[in-house]
Design a protein around this motif. Structure first.
Motif, PDB file in Angstrom:
ATOM      1  N   PRO A  29       0.952  -1.225  -0.007  1.00 24.26           N
ATOM      2  CA  PRO A  29       0.091  -0.054   0.036  1.00 24.26           C
ATOM      3  C   PRO A  29       0.855   1.306   0.039  1.00 24.26           C
ATOM      4  O   PRO A  29       0.123   2.322   0.093  1.00 24.26           O
ATOM      5  CB  PRO A  29      -0.896  -0.228   1.377  1.00 24.26           C
ATOM      6  N   GLY A  30       2.268   1.150  -0.211  1.00 26.36           N
ATOM      7  CA  GLY A  30       2.969   2.209  -0.071  1.00 26.36           C
ATOM      8  C   GLY A  30       3.438   2.997   1.385  1.00 26.36           C
ATOM      9  O   GLY A  30       2.308   2.728   2.212  1.00 26.36           O
ATOM     10  N   VAL A  31       4.351   3.710   1.233  1.00 34.79           N
ATOM     11  CA  VAL A  31       4.564   4.283   2.473  1.00 34.79           C
ATOM     12  C   VAL A  31       4.948   5.820   2.296  1.00 34.79           C
ATOM     13  O   VAL A  31       5.534   6.219   1.183  1.00 34.79           O
ATOM     14  CB  VAL A  31       6.019   3.874   3.042  1.00 34.79           C
ATOM     15  N   GLY A  62      -5.201   4.887   8.962  1.00 32.89           N
ATOM     16  CA  GLY A  62      -4.751   6.408   9.662  1.00 32.89           C
ATOM     17  C   GLY A  62      -3.445   6.605   9.448  1.00 32.89           C
ATOM     18  O   GLY A  62      -3.103   7.717  10.058  1.00 32.89           O
ATOM     19  N   ASP A  63      -2.709   5.967   8.962  1.00 27.40           N
ATOM     20  CA  ASP A  63      -1.236   5.849   9.008  1.00 27.40           C
ATOM     21  C   ASP A  63      -0.702   7.029   7.918  1.00 27.40           C
ATOM     22  O   ASP A  63       0.224   7.866   8.147  1.00 27.40           O
ATOM     23  CB  ASP A  63      -0.466   4.743   8.460  1.00 27.40           C
ATOM     24  N   SER A  64      -1.609   7.129   6.888  1.00 29.53           N
ATOM     25  CA  SER A  64      -1.039   8.012   5.805  1.00 29.53           C
ATOM     26  C   SER A  64      -2.267   8.849   5.039  1.00 29.53           C
ATOM     27  O   SER A  64      -3.465   8.479   5.308  1.00 29.53           O
ATOM     28  CB  SER A  64      -0.411   7.227   4.487  1.00 29.53           C
ATOM     29  N   GLY A  65      -1.931   9.705   4.135  1.00 29.53           N
ATOM     30  CA  GLY A  65      -2.882  10.301   3.464  1.00 29.53           C
ATOM     31  C   GLY A  65      -4.004  10.813   4.121  1.00 29.53           C
ATOM     32  O   GLY A  65      -3.969  11.550   5.294  1.00 29.53           O
ATOM     33  N   SER A  88       2.883  -3.283   6.913  1.00 29.66           N
ATOM     34  CA  SER A  88       4.212  -2.766   5.831  1.00 29.66           C
ATOM     35  C   SER A  88       3.922  -1.375   6.048  1.00 29.66           C
ATOM     36  O   SER A  88       5.064  -0.714   5.547  1.00 29.66           O
ATOM     37  CB  SER A  88       3.888  -3.296   4.533  1.00 29.66           C
ATOM     38  N   GLU A  89       3.120  -0.787   6.938  1.00 29.10           N
ATOM     39  CA  GLU A  89       3.046   0.778   6.943  1.00 29.10           C
ATOM     40  C   GLU A  89       3.555   1.084   8.484  1.00 29.10           C
ATOM     41  O   GLU A  89       3.257   2.125   8.695  1.00 29.10           O
ATOM     42  CB  GLU A  89       1.619   1.228   6.671  1.00 29.10           C
ATOM     43  N   GLN A  90       4.024   0.244   8.913  1.00 28.05           N
ATOM     44  CA  GLN A  90       4.504   0.603  10.428  1.00 28.05           C
ATOM     45  C   GLN A  90       5.429   2.052  10.539  1.00 28.05           C
ATOM     46  O   GLN A  90       5.055   2.799  11.375  1.00 28.05           O
ATOM     47  CB  GLN A  90       5.514  -0.426  10.889  1.00 28.05           C
ATOM     48  N   LYS A  91       6.114   2.355   9.549  1.00 25.31           N
ATOM     49  CA  LYS A  91       6.989   3.643   9.505  1.00 25.31           C
ATOM     50  C   LYS A  91       6.017   4.899   9.545  1.00 25.31           C
ATOM     51  O   LYS A  91       6.247   5.509  10.459  1.00 25.31           O
ATOM     52  CB  LYS A  91       7.719   3.545   8.288  1.00 25.31           C
ATOM     53  N   ASP A  92       4.954   4.756   8.697  1.00 27.08           N
ATOM     54  CA  ASP A  92       3.985   6.081   8.815  1.00 27.08           C
ATOM     55  C   ASP A  92       3.377   6.088  10.020  1.00 27.08           C
ATOM     56  O   ASP A  92       2.941   6.986  10.806  1.00 27.08           O
ATOM     57  CB  ASP A  92       3.207   5.825   7.541  1.00 27.08           C
ATOM     58  N   ALA A  93       2.845   4.898  10.696  1.00 34.77           N
ATOM     59  CA  ALA A  93       2.071   4.788  11.671  1.00 34.77           C
ATOM     60  C   ALA A  93       2.677   5.284  13.025  1.00 34.77           C
ATOM     61  O   ALA A  93       2.361   5.975  13.788  1.00 34.77           O
ATOM     62  CB  ALA A  93       1.434   3.124  12.066  1.00 34.77           C
TER      63      ALA A  93
HETATM   64 MG    MG Z   1      -0.636   4.232   4.330  1.00 38.02          MG
END
Ligand code: MG
Ligand code: NAD
Length: 299
Positions: A29-31, A62-65, A88-93
């Motif tokens: 889903p992208g970071v 809720g991590d991104s965008g 896989s979006e842990q960094k943004d979260a």
């Molecule tokens: Mg995301």
């Protein structure tokens, strides 16, 4: 460009980036932290005024965008928040949690895959326990896969799009309804694609129409419980969804420029709509679809 508070009067044409975007591709889903440029979710500009004081909100995606913009806004308006995203979006979260915790906000992270029915139930249970209740559901997660030829749209793709965008709404709401008090607000995220579908987004656009029908029917079904249900319908917004298979690469350099405001939107520009629909200010608003489109209106 100098960043002013999001609520300071300024020209909307020039408030955010007017240029298009460099081509770039990430795996779904992208970071967002790896995007060029990074979307503006209000990290430096969203100013809260206590409109959601004491509220308890779950935000999916809720991590991104757009979901991240809603999360920042809800927290700064006084809500405690739980945020769902994919592992896989842990960094943004984590960057979101770090930002808000440094401001003294309560943020709980609940990673997991919304295409799994059991996970949806687990997520609601966990959010309710961690927040000590639940009264806002902002169901913003979504999947978009661009395919220019219907022959290329596999059954697996259609199933995934509908599981994530539509089925998860049923699963989440079914699990949450017994927990939601009168005054609670459910907000879905549809799209201008439900009204003006692009030729490369057959399954996605169909799923976004389904979200609108779901939102309106649910609003009528549960109005008697004192629970409101509305949808936000964004136009072209610069987010990871656009660079992780959701959009044709050739469109990125001019992304959003065919709107009357001649630019794409930034996620923070959706924050106010989510806050309004979540808050008691929207006490007489239900079964509504709120467009944030840069001028390419709905319908
Ligand atoms: Mg995301
Ligand atoms: P985004 O990539 O930042 O957010 C989408 C989120 O969906 C991801 O962060 C991810 O956490 C979540 N997600 C996807 N598949 C998931 C799964 N299987 N399990 C759990 N979570 C999953 O992009 P965005 O554009 O902010 O998207 C948010 C919503 O806005 C989506 O519903 C999208 O359809 C809608 N929308 C976006 C635009 C746009 O132009 N960006 C326009 C109209 C509607």
């Amino acid at each position: 460009m100098e960043k002013k508070a999001y609520n300071v009067m300024q020209n909307p044409l020039t408030q955010y980036r007017q240029d298009g975007y460099p081509k770039q591709l990430q795996e779904y889903p992208g970071v967002q932290d790896d995007m060029d440029p990074t979307p503006d979710c209000g990290e430096e500009t969203y100013v809260g005024t206590g409109r959601l004081k004491g509220r308890k909100a779950l935000i999916t995606g809720g991590d991104s965008g757009i979901g991240r913009a809603a999360a920042i806004a809800f927290a700064r308006e006084g809500a405690d928040i739980a945020v769902n995203y994919m592992e896989s979006e842990q960094k943004d979260a984590e960057s979101l949690a770090e930002l808000l915790k440094a401001e003294g906000k309560k943020v709980y992270l609940i990673p997991g895959d919304l295409s799994d029915e059991e996970f949806n139930k687990k997520m609601i249970k966990e959010a309710n326990e961690k927040l000590g209740g639940l009264d806002i559901l902002a169901l913003i997660a979504g999947k978009q896969v661009s395919q220019t030829d219907i022959e290329e749209v596999t059954t697996e793709q259609i199933t995934n799009t509908f599981k994530i965008n539509v089925f998860s709404l049923f699963w989440t709401v079914k699990a949450a309804l017994p927990l939601l008090p009168p005054g609670a607000s459910i907000i879905t995220c549809s799209s201008i694609q439900a009204y003006q579908p692009s030729p490369n987004l057959l399954d996605y656009a169909a799923s976004k129409s389904a979200i609108i029908a779901f939102t309106r029917a649910l609003a009528k079904q549960i109005a008697s419980k004192g629970i409101r249900v509305n949808s936000v319908a964004p136009g072209p917004i610069w987010t990871p969804l656009q660079i992780s298979g959701g959009q044709e690469q050739e469109k990125l350099p001019k992304f959003g420029q065919n709107t009357p405001l001649k630019r794409s939107g930034q996620p923070v520009e959706l924050a106010g709509a989510f806050v309004f629909l979540a808050s008691q200010e929207a006490s007489y608003v239900t079964a509504e679809v709120y467009g944030v489109t840069g001028g390419n209106h709905l319908g």
